[in-house]
Design a protein around this motif. Sequence first.
Motif, short mmCIF file in Angstrom:
data_model
loop_
_atom_site.label_atom_id
_atom_site.label_comp_id
_atom_site.label_asym_id
_atom_site.label_seq_id
_atom_site.Cartn_x
_atom_site.Cartn_y
_atom_site.Cartn_z
N CYS A 139 -11.21 2.38 -2.24
CA CYS A 139 -11.82 3.22 -1.22
C CYS A 139 -11.17 4.61 -1.25
O CYS A 139 -10.56 5.05 -0.29
CB CYS A 139 -11.58 2.56 0.14
N PRO A 140 -11.28 5.31 -2.40
CA PRO A 140 -10.49 6.52 -2.60
C PRO A 140 -11.13 7.82 -2.10
O PRO A 140 -10.60 8.90 -2.34
CB PRO A 140 -10.36 6.56 -4.13
N GLU A 141 -12.28 7.73 -1.44
CA GLU A 141 -13.01 8.95 -1.07
C GLU A 141 -12.11 9.92 -0.29
O GLU A 141 -11.32 9.51 0.56
CB GLU A 141 -14.24 8.61 -0.21
N GLU A 142 -12.31 11.18 -0.56
CA GLU A 142 -11.56 12.24 0.12
C GLU A 142 -11.87 12.22 1.61
O GLU A 142 -13.02 12.20 2.02
CB GLU A 142 -11.95 13.60 -0.47
N VAL A 160 -0.37 6.92 2.21
CA VAL A 160 -1.54 7.67 1.76
C VAL A 160 -1.87 8.77 2.74
O VAL A 160 -1.46 8.77 3.87
CB VAL A 160 -2.76 6.73 1.62
N HIS A 195 0.84 -1.20 0.00
CA HIS A 195 0.00 0.00 0.00
C HIS A 195 0.87 1.25 0.00
O HIS A 195 1.80 1.37 0.80
CB HIS A 195 -0.88 0.03 1.25
N ILE A 203 -6.16 4.74 2.95
CA ILE A 203 -6.85 5.00 1.69
C ILE A 203 -6.38 4.01 0.63
O ILE A 203 -5.18 3.80 0.45
CB ILE A 203 -6.60 6.44 1.22
N GLU A 204 -7.34 3.37 -0.03
CA GLU A 204 -7.04 2.30 -0.99
C GLU A 204 -7.62 2.66 -2.36
O GLU A 204 -8.44 3.57 -2.49
CB GLU A 204 -7.71 1.00 -0.53
N GLU A 205 -7.24 1.89 -3.36
CA GLU A 205 -7.81 2.07 -4.70
C GLU A 205 -9.32 1.82 -4.69
O GLU A 205 -10.07 2.48 -5.39
CB GLU A 205 -7.14 1.11 -5.69
#
Length: 675
Positions: free
Chosen positions: A51-54, A14, A11, A47-49
């Motif tokens: 689950c990219p929410e700001e 992030v 990961h 933060i993941e691909e």
Amino acid sequence: MAYEQTDIKEHAPVGKEHIEELPASTSHAPTDSLWTADAGSSVRLRIEENCPEEPLTVHQMFKASVEKYGNMFALASKKNNKWEKITFLEYYQFCRRAAKSFIKLGLERFHGVAILGFNSAEWFFSAVGAIMAGGIMTGIYATNSPDACQFVASDSKANIIVVENQKQLDKILQVQERLPHLKAIVQYSGFLQQRIPDLYSWEDFMDLGLDVSDKELDNIIESQRANQCCVLIYTSGTTGKPKGVMLSHDNITWTASHASKAADVQPADTKQESLVSYLPLSHIAAQIYDLWTSIQWGGLVYFAQPDALKGSLINTLREVCPTSHMGVPRVWEKMMEKIKQEISECGYMKKKLVTWAMAVSLEANQKCMQKDDEKPFLFSLANSLVLQKLRAELGFSCCQKFFSGAAPIGTETVQFFLGLNIRLYEAYGMSESTGPHFMSGPHTYKLPSCGKVVPGCQYKIINIDSEGTGEICFWGRNIFMGFLNMENETKEALDEDGWLRSGDLGKIDDDGFLYITGRIKELIITAGGENVPPVPIEDAVKKELPIVSNAMLIGDRRKFLSMLLTLKCCSDMETMEPTEDLSLEAVEFCRQLGSQTTKVSDIVEGKDKEVYQAIQEGIDRVNSTATSNAQRIQKWIILKKDFSVSGGELGPTMKLRRPVVLEKYHNFIEGLYQE
């Protein structure tokens, strides 16, 4: 075996844009660290691909909701027998006023505001206001003793404690000298019965900050980051002293958004959800469900009366007719017992009709698992003739979603409510996962599973045995920052890659549904070395014996298993203490055996022959299904008093506190093992 697993080491670092801007004073832990034990530190967001929410702060989430739902009603409180409602815009403004008053009282950054009392609008204003003002909010269970209150307030460095009434105030005054960080106490209900320094009524408190400028408050709000701590949830201490679970802004705002999607919660501009707030807000389940999710999606929250769990909840439900409802298993069990009692008092024909309708509903619901499955005509007939009326009597005429959380729910309870055409959607998670990590819902329902992983979250099963069972581990934006001031405990909870170890045993089926089979720390390891999960055996005994309220299996490092039993009895409506009087269900059980007993002491002290024989026969039936001789119950004893919160055997969410029971009933237990 189907489960999701990602190589965490790959990961990318992030959330840097949210970390590099932090003031130096808050950067005590490295910015690439997933955990901390310091309330003033920050953590790396997960933060993941997928689950990219700001990331959002609590204030940013609230402000966005005000822009969408500002003129819609948000909170409803009953005063002078009339519901008084305020809009989201008014709600937001009250929170800002509370925040300014906290600033005026000297609330320090990352210090606590502790809230002690029953659910109310003032509880919500205090919680959100404390966060806006740069503090950390924490709830204290209203049932806590003065010493337990002192522990939480001291551990969280509470500058301000908000109490409900004189009863809760007295607890704080008893321990005030042991609270070095305390600057003020605010009482939000009832008149102040005494005038002492730094004690404020709610009205006086809300006026305190009127001269604090919007700019001063906004500067504090704007300095907050999504990877900083804003909420402390104290574990109920079922296995030791309570631990302060540190939750970040991102933990709260992300979970409020995603867990509610899994539960099919509707945004208010589509269809406004309504609920009744009555479960302790110091627990993560109620706090996420009542407070944060309602802000996120524009839900309308009605506050129950303080005596809700003493019997008034059903009156509130009938008045409000919520669209969704959540209860811990014991709440659903109590409701089931009350309905059973009322059915038993019906006339012959009505009883027959209800029994028929519930049997038809149970069969139809067991066959038609998904929301859109077509049910048979006979079910529709039973539902329209009988079941709709029964649900209306419970206040559920408009309720579409029913949730159970905080502890495993028994099969008997689930099936009983299926008989009323009520599906109890189980949520499974921990305080350390900001509540639900797995959820059942209208489109993810399979018995006896507790659902599928919440979208955006991940899991893995480790140390899998031959039956596919292992320890469940969590990963996601909902995973906590760490335990406050407990570095070793935090390291024990998280593995080297940052996965949260739940301590629960479970397995996943081919469709991704999770089944909980036990808890590692609750495993009994007999003297012969056999691992015995106690909960399935305890549940089996309670299912066989409807007179039994609580069953606790004993046998760790012992030659054989034994069991402590308590009987179902009535509670004192004022103190909620268990009384001597057997419940109607227990009395009916005795009557069917030919026993005329009505009190616990009649059975225990008189060694009621019929009841004791029936209990032994029930345990024999459970033993007949045991997988080995080591898993058979050899001895048992009935205790003179049922377990309770006030007695210490149950935690605030009705979880069994096994270490407390072992200590409290040590002599009884030793007696079972004397030759």
